[in-house]
Motif scaffolding. Structure first.
Motif: not given
Length: 487
Positions: A260-265
């Motif tokens: 999985y990917k966790t896209h973070i700001a």
């Protein structure tokens, strides 16, 4: 019905907390900065208000889950530690002498029954951002974006492996009732060839299904169904796994991961302001707009977004212009001069320097040539994909023409939007802000090294979202504590 645990139980030993749990204890500090009442409001509609046995306080159970993430423990481990660790008892609002612990299985039920389908990721991030803003800890109006990958608990398996396993199980079950039939079965393939294995399986099924006696045995019938389902699935997928939501993503041309990917700001104050969790094949750039909008929803004003080359695609640059937000993202040498009116779901992987199809398959080669028919476009670049994968792709209709010897994706070069970004890249303002991108790489490393975010602790996208919510919540709380101590 919910049983509330709103305050400490009366005990003559309460002074032990002041004596043995110091002011700088991480759990004491976290407990002092946040009121967990919002958890009750989020899950109370998952409980019956006036019927059934009394349930454990959801705030107590949530605190247990948070402790699991903070200290990297199992369900059984965290419950056992709460039996003797005074800092745990203090954090859980337990009396020092209390020994009546929850059963570890309660945490599993809480995750599956009470937290399932809740908007926990946005809720927990929003709560920590609110606390940080109230304390005046968020001073930057710039956010940094990136993604980090989390490997699935299970490795992907090739279709031929799954097919062999299912037919082996079928044969083994049949032999329990009739070993003589073995002589009628076709010879098992020697070579590892998928088409040969499929042909063998079909012949095996044809023989078995003609045996009336076997067709009356429930276990044999079920195994036949399983084999048929595997055959059907092979026409729709090239990879199998016990984790059906996990997908293969690419880090470079030669390295990949399954998960999985966790896209973070994140702000420059290192507080995570938004996150989106996807399967591993999803591109980073496509999530930029959602990350910005989720960040703005927490009350943070966004002036600039800092990211790597994955976020410099044309649609993001145009969005930034519309919203008066600077996109501090360098153009990839290929993207800098390439565009296509309709990408059809294909996207550019900046690490590998190749395009990837909507199903996550990367191009296997690329060619460049001059586009003589249109002088204003200097050249075109064509990316070629593995036709063998296209033949089995579930979305091949409208994308791959049956019988075609190749599948390609072509882009033309030079676009005004990218030319303006190229000019912006030369300014000192751009160069100064771009230097801060390292901060989010350090944050990703922190999530993996300190909170075990490198490997998923359950299967499915919902399990990953829960893990991500708790991990980011814990990381943000620790950061708030750290910033507060430095005021």
């Amino acid at each position: 019905m919910i049983t509330r645990q709103t305050e400490f139980k009366m005990s003559k030993y309460m002074e032990l907390y002041d004596m043995l749990v110091p002011k700088d204890n991480k759990l004491r500090q976290i407990k002092e900065i946040i009121d967990f009442e919002f958890i009750y409001e989020e899950v109370k509609n998952k409980y019956c208000p006036d019927n059934g046995r009394n349930a454990k306080d959801p705030i107590l159970l949530f605190k247990y889950l948070l402790l699991k993430v903070i200290d990297g423990m199992s369900d059984i481990g965290v419950v056992e530690r709460s039996r003797y660790d005074l800092s745990y008892k203090y954090f859980l609002d337990m009396a020092p002498e209390e020994t009546d612990m929850i059963d570890a299985s309660t945490l599993t039920k809480f995750r599956k029954l009470r937290l399932k389908d809740s908007n926990l990721l946005d809720l927990l991030i929003g709560e920590t951002v609110r606390i940080a803003r109230e304390k005046g800890l968020i001073k930057s109006k710039n956010i940094i974006v990136d993604s980090t990958h989390t490997a699935s608990k299970y490795n992907p398996r090739k279709p031929i492996e799954v097919l062999k396993q299912s037919t082996k199980k079928l044969r083994k079950d049949i032999y329990r009732f009739d070993e003589v039939i073995k002589k009628d079965f076709p010879e098992k393939p020697i070579e590892d060839d998928l088409e040969t294995e499929i042909q063998y399986t079909n012949e095996l099924l044809n023989i078995v299904e003609k045996q009336e006696a076997l067709s009356e045995i429930p276990s044999v019938v079920e195994n036949i169904r399983i084999v048929k389902e595997v055959l059907e699935d092979i026409n729709e997928a090239k990879t199998f796994s016990l984790d059906q939501d996990a997908k293969t993503g690419h880090k470079t041309r030669d390295t990949s991961f399954f998960g999985y990917k966790t896209h973070i700001a994140m702000t420059e104050d290192r507080i995570i302001t938004s996150a989106i969790i996807t399967s591993g094949e999803k591109p980073d750039g496509k999530e930029l707009v959602s990350l910005i909008e989720k960040t703005k929803a927490t009350g943070i004003e966004v002036e600039s977004v800092i990211g790597d080359t994955a976020y410099s695609e044309k649609s993001n640059l145009e969005y930034g212009k519309e919203q008066n937000i600077e996109i501090i993202s360098k153009l990839h040498p290929v993207i800098m001069s390439g565009f296509r009116k309709d990408d059809n779901g294909f996207y550019f992987n900046k690490d590998a320097g190749l395009y990837v199809c909507p199903q996550g398959h990367m191009a296997i080669r690329v060619s460049h040539c001059v586009y003589k028919k249109h002088p204003e476009k200097t050249s075109i670049t064509t990316y070629f994909f593995d036709v063998e994968k296209c033949k089995f792709c579930p979305t091949r209709n409208g994308c791959y023409k049956e019988g075609a010897a190749s599948k390609s994706f072509t882009i033309s070069h030079t676009h005004p939007t990218h030319l303006k970004q190229q000019e912006f890249m030369e300014t000192e303002h751009f160069k100064t802000l771009a230097k801060n991108r390292y901060m989010i790489e350090a944050k990703n490393a922190e999530l993996k090294n300190n909170y075990g975010y490198d490997i998923a602790n359950s299967t499915g996208i919902s399990g990953m979202q829960l893990q991500g919510a708790l991990t980011i919540f814990a990381a943000n709380l620790r950061r708030i504590v750290s910033l507060s101590n430095n005021l």
